[in-house]
Design a protein around this motif. Structure first.
Motif, PDB file in Angstrom:
ATOM      1  N   THR A 141       5.923   2.393   8.659  1.00 17.00           N
ATOM      2  CA  THR A 141       5.716   2.094  10.080  1.00 17.00           C
ATOM      3  C   THR A 141       4.912   0.814  10.241  1.00 17.00           C
ATOM      4  OG1 THR A 141       5.788   4.444  10.644  1.00 17.00           O
ATOM      5  CG2 THR A 141       4.772   2.978  12.244  1.00 17.00           C
ATOM      6  N   GLU A 142       3.874   0.671   9.430  1.00 18.79           N
ATOM      7  CA  GLU A 142       3.048  -0.539   9.485  1.00 18.79           C
ATOM      8  C   GLU A 142       3.851  -1.773   9.090  1.00 18.79           C
ATOM      9  OE1 GLU A 142      -1.128  -2.288   7.572  1.00 18.79           O
ATOM     10  OE2 GLU A 142      -0.637  -0.162   7.367  1.00 18.79           O
ATOM     11  N   THR A 159      10.020  -2.975  -0.092  1.00 16.52           N
ATOM     12  CA  THR A 159      10.312  -2.372  -1.385  1.00 16.52           C
ATOM     13  C   THR A 159       9.506  -1.096  -1.567  1.00 16.52           C
ATOM     14  OG1 THR A 159      10.662  -4.592  -2.316  1.00 16.52           O
ATOM     15  CG2 THR A 159      10.392  -2.781  -3.879  1.00 16.52           C
ATOM     16  N   LEU A 160      10.187  -0.027  -1.977  1.00 18.33           N
ATOM     17  CA  LEU A 160       9.510   1.198  -2.378  1.00 18.33           C
ATOM     18  C   LEU A 160       9.081   1.020  -3.827  1.00 18.33           C
ATOM     19  CD1 LEU A 160      12.001   3.822  -0.853  1.00 18.33           C
ATOM     20  CD2 LEU A 160      10.084   2.639   0.250  1.00 18.33           C
ATOM     21  N   THR A 161       7.794   1.231  -4.102  1.00 20.78           N
ATOM     22  CA  THR A 161       7.219   0.747  -5.362  1.00 20.78           C
ATOM     23  C   THR A 161       6.662   1.857  -6.255  1.00 20.78           C
ATOM     24  OG1 THR A 161       5.084   0.356  -4.277  1.00 20.78           O
ATOM     25  CG2 THR A 161       6.653  -1.485  -4.331  1.00 20.78           C
ATOM     26  N   ASN A 162       7.288   3.002  -6.256  1.00 23.23           N
ATOM     27  CA  ASN A 162       6.816   4.080  -7.132  1.00 23.23           C
ATOM     28  C   ASN A 162       7.978   4.600  -7.981  1.00 23.23           C
ATOM     29  OD1 ASN A 162       5.332   6.048  -8.382  1.00 23.23           O
ATOM     30  ND2 ASN A 162       4.905   7.242  -6.540  1.00 23.23           N
ATOM     31  N   PRO A 193       3.755  11.428   3.627  1.00 24.77           N
ATOM     32  CA  PRO A 193       3.281  10.921   4.913  1.00 24.77           C
ATOM     33  C   PRO A 193       2.576   9.572   4.804  1.00 24.77           C
ATOM     34  CG  PRO A 193       2.882  13.269   4.784  1.00 24.77           C
ATOM     35  CD  PRO A 193       3.372  12.843   3.427  1.00 24.77           C
ATOM     36  N   ALA A 194       1.846   9.337   3.724  1.00 23.38           N
ATOM     37  CA  ALA A 194       1.187   8.042   3.557  1.00 23.38           C
ATOM     38  C   ALA A 194       2.221   6.925   3.439  1.00 23.38           C
ATOM     39  CB  ALA A 194       0.285   8.065   2.323  1.00 23.38           C
ATOM     40  N   LEU A 195       3.294   7.170   2.694  1.00 22.17           N
ATOM     41  CA  LEU A 195       4.361   6.176   2.582  1.00 22.17           C
ATOM     42  C   LEU A 195       5.007   5.935   3.938  1.00 22.17           C
ATOM     43  CD1 LEU A 195       6.963   5.677  -0.160  1.00 22.17           C
ATOM     44  CD2 LEU A 195       7.800   6.127   2.148  1.00 22.17           C
ATOM     45  N   LYS A 199       0.827  -1.201   0.000  1.00 23.75           N
ATOM     46  CA  LYS A 199       0.000   0.000   0.000  1.00 23.75           C
ATOM     47  C   LYS A 199       0.857   1.246   0.000  1.00 23.75           C
ATOM     48  CE  LYS A 199      -2.029   0.959   3.975  1.00 23.75           C
ATOM     49  NZ  LYS A 199      -2.745   0.814   5.272  1.00 23.75           N
ATOM     50  N   ASP A 200       0.344   2.304  -0.605  1.00 18.78           N
ATOM     51  CA  ASP A 200       0.948   3.641  -0.530  1.00 18.78           C
ATOM     52  C   ASP A 200       2.431   3.656  -0.871  1.00 18.78           C
ATOM     53  OD1 ASP A 200      -1.479   4.867   0.240  1.00 18.78           O
ATOM     54  OD2 ASP A 200      -1.166   4.207   2.308  1.00 18.78           O
TER      55      ASP A 200
END
Length: 263
Positions: A44-45, A25-28, A37-39, A10-11
């Motif tokens: 954190t999640e 993984t950062l996916t953008n 902030p959403a990322l 997500k995000d």
């Protein structure tokens, strides 16, 4: 757990787990994994979602850049949809503003938990928040095309996502100040020479190098790695004699555990 189905996706963040190894993984890649902030909430999640079996966490970014830092939309008057803009944050009370920044920082703090070893696999740009995210990890394996930079001061801000402490610890006060105050790029050779990078490899070899390092980390018994990491993390805040005492206590725990006399 052996499935590579995402535990979280997500995000702009995907978490997968295979046995004792988790991959975040950062996916953008189209936005060079710019952060928001959403990322940060998703990161954190991800930390909270790690199964207890995980020993090594690998952080990587899709595409040509690890992370180009904070999404520039944050600087617009509107900010992000559903998020407070920078001007709105500035008008909040000290307590509220502190709480907001602390929540952002939580995405950067869990990587140094004593029960895991985290590795950042960094290629291309790691700018600002991207640099701080790489610094959040215990170890950094970087591609030869890496470009680190701390641009916050150039924008009238400060690095506030936990990056100043590890940066000073790795390169010292004078070099850290110069890097932050000038916002200049730190290339791969300097990163390796100053301790920012544990290993530099060609871009095509990055994934394999991280796999090799992960395998080496998993070769030692988990409890010994956990105790050793805790000793090293506390070393700078202890005197020499205090550190020796901490070593004795940790070794006593290990000896008793190996003899089957642990709690």
């Amino acid at each position: 757990m052996t499935s590579l189905d995402p535990v979280l996706d997500k995000d702009g963040v995907r978490l997968t787990v295979e046995d004792a190894v988790a991959t975040v993984t950062l996916t953008n890649p189209d936005k060079r994994n710019a952060q928001s902030p959403a990322l940060w909430r998703a990161l954190t999640e991800a930390g909270r979602s790690l199964p207890g079996s995980v020993r090594v966490v690998v952080l990587r970014g899709e595409g040509k850049s690890f992370s180009a830092g904070l999404d520039r939309q944050a600087f617009s008057p509107e900010g992000f949809d559903g998020e407070p803009s920078f001007p709105e944050l500035a008008r909040r009370s000290d307590t509220d503003l502190d709480a907001v920044i602390a929540a952002y920082q939580s995405a950067f703090t869990w990587w140094r938990r004593s029960d895991i070893v985290s590795i950042a696999a960094v290629q291309g740009h790691a700018i600002g928040a991207g640099f701080q995210l790489a610094l959040a990890c215990d170890l950094r394996v970087v591609a030869s095309d890496v470009q680190f930079a701390m641009r916050e001061t150039s924008l009238g801000l400060v690095p506030d996502l936990g990056g100043t402490h590890p940066l000073v610890g790795l390169v010292g006060h004078a070099r850290a100040l110069e890097i932050c105050a000038t916002g200049r790029f730190v290339q791969a050779d300097e990163a390796e020479r100053t301790g920012l990078a544990n290993l530099v490899v060609e871009p095509a070899e990055l994934d394999e190098a991280v796999k090799d390092l992960t395998a080496a980390l998993l070769a030692a018994p988990r409890d010994a790695t956990v105790e050793t990491k805790a000793l090293l993390q506390g070393a700078s805040s202890r005197t020499y004699d205090e550190q020796r005492a901490a070593e004795r206590a940790a070794q006593a725990r290990r000896l008793r555990d190996l003899a089957g006399l642990g709690d």
